[in-house]
Design a protein around this motif. Structure first.
Motif, PDB file in Angstrom:
ATOM      1  N   GLY A  45       0.936  -1.238   0.130  1.00 53.52           N
ATOM      2  CA  GLY A  45       0.608  -0.142   0.165  1.00 53.52           C
ATOM      3  C   GLY A  45       0.785   1.340   0.509  1.00 53.52           C
ATOM      4  N   GLY A  48       0.789   3.751  -4.363  1.00 54.22           N
ATOM      5  CA  GLY A  48      -0.325   3.673  -4.622  1.00 54.22           C
ATOM      6  C   GLY A  48      -0.405   3.318  -6.529  1.00 54.22           C
ATOM      7  N   LEU A  62     -10.265   1.771   5.551  1.00 54.43           N
ATOM      8  CA  LEU A  62      -9.093   2.725   5.062  1.00 54.43           C
ATOM      9  C   LEU A  62      -7.790   1.739   5.514  1.00 54.43           C
ATOM     10  CD1 LEU A  62      -9.907   5.652   4.584  1.00 54.43           C
ATOM     11  CD2 LEU A  62      -9.391   4.288   2.523  1.00 54.43           C
ATOM     12  N   GLU A  66      -3.054   3.151   3.770  1.00 58.05           N
ATOM     13  CA  GLU A  66      -4.142   3.656   2.462  1.00 58.05           C
ATOM     14  C   GLU A  66      -3.943   4.884   3.026  1.00 58.05           C
ATOM     15  OE1 GLU A  66      -7.863   0.935   0.806  1.00 58.05           O
ATOM     16  OE2 GLU A  66      -7.265   0.484   2.191  1.00 58.05           O
ATOM     17  N   LEU A  70      -2.892   7.846   0.017  1.00 57.90           N
ATOM     18  CA  LEU A  70      -4.259   8.185  -1.213  1.00 57.90           C
ATOM     19  C   LEU A  70      -4.466   9.920  -0.414  1.00 57.90           C
ATOM     20  CD1 LEU A  70      -7.229   5.326  -1.093  1.00 57.90           C
ATOM     21  CD2 LEU A  70      -5.687   6.095  -2.762  1.00 57.90           C
ATOM     22  N   ARG A  80      -9.683   3.317  -3.891  1.00 58.93           N
ATOM     23  CA  ARG A  80      -9.425   1.804  -2.789  1.00 58.93           C
ATOM     24  C   ARG A  80      -7.931   1.863  -3.293  1.00 58.93           C
ATOM     25  NH1 ARG A  80     -12.158   0.526   1.554  1.00 58.93           N
ATOM     26  NH2 ARG A  80      -9.989   0.082   2.230  1.00 58.93           N
ATOM     27  N   LEU A  81      -7.248   1.511  -2.545  1.00 61.08           N
ATOM     28  CA  LEU A  81      -5.509   0.950  -3.718  1.00 61.08           C
ATOM     29  C   LEU A  81      -6.228  -0.615  -3.109  1.00 61.08           C
ATOM     30  CD1 LEU A  81      -2.871   2.204  -1.233  1.00 61.08           C
ATOM     31  CD2 LEU A  81      -3.993   2.876  -3.502  1.00 61.08           C
ATOM     32  N   GLN A  84      -5.332  -3.503  -0.825  1.00 63.41           N
ATOM     33  CA  GLN A  84      -5.248  -2.983   1.141  1.00 63.41           C
ATOM     34  C   GLN A  84      -6.681  -3.618   1.299  1.00 63.41           C
ATOM     35  OE1 GLN A  84      -3.163  -1.997   3.537  1.00 63.41           O
ATOM     36  NE2 GLN A  84      -1.630  -3.106   1.374  1.00 63.41           N
TER      37      GLN A  84
END
Length: 536
Positions: A45, A48, A62, A66, A70, A80-81, A84
């Motif tokens: 994570g 990105g 989250l 993240e 983010l 979102r990633l 993750q």
């Protein structure tokens, strides 16, 4: 079980998630279904790159990774990633960037017009790169190249650099087996495509020769990869030969007694790809000093001083391959590969691979961009953009869709700093100055497209006459082909091994100082770098 609805470039896919283990991330699920998201952090994570937009449905909360990666706007928009987030039920999501590994394209040489009959013996040369795989088909009886193709290495699902892949393999036997299978399957696919395109049976292939960096060889063979994470093993030979070759012969569809040669590496992080490149360039066949740099996620450097071959390797990182950059992409259609400008205030003229609208910038385009920004004083030699570009980055295209930001420059500086420091260290060990070099051979997908003047200005390569510099795209592949065709080349390779003097940069006390000074965007010094050097 949940259903995953995926939209990619306005095309809808419906994935019925029936065979995934509970707790798999979105990225795990997508990877397993052939939708490969870019990633160069190993799924922790931090990069990105595996950004997705959750349109409907719920995922786990989250993660701390993240929240640190983010932006607030991205979080507010439902991004979102994928590495993750884990689905809690049916989820509909949108993907804006994928990196599908199973797309093969022609090498520049492509089909040669050479043919083969059912009585001919065929051979395949493989350059198994960290980022790309290149394969060529040869008629061994006529000595002619018939075809050549390339694709992204599917192991990228475990990260863009070798350390992430090695770490994944060491942590999990299942992941180690999958990494091996991904490479095996890619080679099998290449052989099947090449032979099918010429309407010949793959069973006519009686010889396959593979060169690669040490990590790729070890992961393919499925052995000794764990040693590559141990610094004390770096200068020791690494056995990357599988216990048996019969499963590969069967999986690849080649002759039952085909000669499969994994050209063994020199040591820990100096692979057979560098040895093959030295062989292809004929680097040691003259008494003149010559330098070879193979740029990549793992950059390898070889210096011939007229008597000895000095060899080393440093982690370049994925920036040379366009990975990890906010607008980066590999050398493929849509990538900006060269940038020019008619004047200091003129708009950039973009050379886009395949023509049309630019979709991103690859490593060679980034070199040009940095050089132009330095000239315009938009970027300083420390690598920081001037206002008002600090927050939003500097636009390369008129639409402002492709922007270079401080993080992009920083990633490039780290990659170029390591390679430049290695070059300077070898020159110092050999007692040579840059001007003593009669040849500088640059290879790799990134290096083959370089503007040598720009590369010298920012300290990526030695500051010498461009007439001295040779650019080649596939010297490792050329060396592999030479080994495929001639046993004499194999004897020359053994001579190279005997003459090579391996330098472990992780043990060199001067390397850290050289690396820090090489981060600056300026030409490499003519007489070495002194600690504490100051910018003008």
């Amino acid at each position: 079980m949940p259903e995953l609805k995926v939209r990619i470039d306005h095309h809808d896919l419906h994935l019925h998630v029936v065979d995934e283990e509970e707790g798999d991330s979105l990225k795990d699920i997508l990877d397993h279904h052939g939708i490969v998201l870019p990633s160069d952090c190993g799924g922790v994570g931090k990069c990105g790159l595996c950004l997705v937009h959750i349109d409907e449905g719920e995922c786990t909360q989250l993660t701390l990774s993240e929240q640190g990666t983010l932006s607030a706007d991205e979080i507010g928009q439902g991004c979102r990633l994928a590495c993750q987030a884990r689905p809690l039920g049916d989820v509909t999501l949108a993907i804006h960037q994928t990196s599908h590994p199973a797309i093969w394209s022609d090498l520049e040489t492509g089909k040669s017009g050479a043919t083969a009959s059912e009585s001919d013996r065929l051979g395949v040369a493989i350059d198994l790169g960290t980022t790309q795989i290149r394969a060529t088909l040869w008629n061994l009886d006529s000595g002619e190249r018939m075809d050549g193709i390339t694709s992204l290495n599917p192991q990228a699902v475990f990260g863009a650099d070798v350390l992430n892949r090695l770490s994944a393999a060491k942590a999990s036997n299942a992941d180690a087996a999958r990494l091996s299978r991904l490479a095996e399957s890619a080679i099998a696919e290449a052989i099947q495509i090449l032979t099918a395109r010429h309407d010949v049976a793959s069973a006519l292939v009686v010889r396959v020769t593979v060169v690669a960096n040490t990590a790729m060889l070890a992961l393919l063979a499925g052995r000794n990869y764990e040693h590559l994470l141990e610094i004390e093993q770096w200068q020791k030979p690494v056995d990357c030969q599988p216990a048996t070759l019969d499963p590969w012969r069967k999986a690849w569809g080649v002759a039952s007694d085909a000669d499969i040669v994994l050209v063994q590496p020199l040591a820990g992080f100096v692979g057979s790809d560098l040895l093959a490149a030295v062989l292809a360039f004929g680097l040691i066949e003259s008494g003149d000093a010559a330098l070879l740099i193979d740029f990549g996620t793992n950059s390898e450097v070889a210096l011939w001083d007229g008597r000895r071959l000095w060899v080393t390797s440093v982690p370049g990182g994925p920036a040379f391959e366009g990975s990890g950059l906010s607008c980066g992409m590999p050398i493929m259609a849509g990538a900006i590969q060269r940038i020019s400008a008619a004047g200091s205030d003129a708009p950039f003229e973009l050379d886009v691979i395949g023509g049309g609208t630019a979709r991103g910038v690859c490593g060679s385009g980034l070199v040009d961009a940095i050089a132009h920004l330095l000239r315009r004083k938009v970027l300083n030699r420390v690598g920081r953009l001037a206002e008002p570009f600090v927050k939003g980055g500097f636009p390369l295209d008129e639409a402002g869709n492709i922007r270079i930001n401080n993080r992009d420059v920083d990633l490039f500086q780290r990659a170029k700093g390591a390679t430049a420091a290695a070059t300077l260290y070898l020159l110092e060990q050999a007692g040579l100055k840059q001007e003593a070099l009669k040849r500088v051979c640059i290879t790799g997908a990134f290096g083959s497209n370089l503007d040598c003047r720009h590369a010298s200005e920012i300290g990526l390569i030695p500051d010498i006459s461009p007439d001295t510099i040779e650019l080649h795209y596939d010297s490792a592949l050329s060396g592999c082909e030479a080994l495929l065709l001639s046993h004499e080349q194999g004897r020359r390779l053994e001579l190279l091994r005997e003459q090579a003097r391996l330098i472990n940069m992780s043990m060199a006390p001067e390397f850290d100082m050289l690396f820090v000074d090489s981060l600056f965007l300026r030409p490499l010094p003519k007489s070495g770098i002194q600690a504490g050097s100051v910018l003008e």
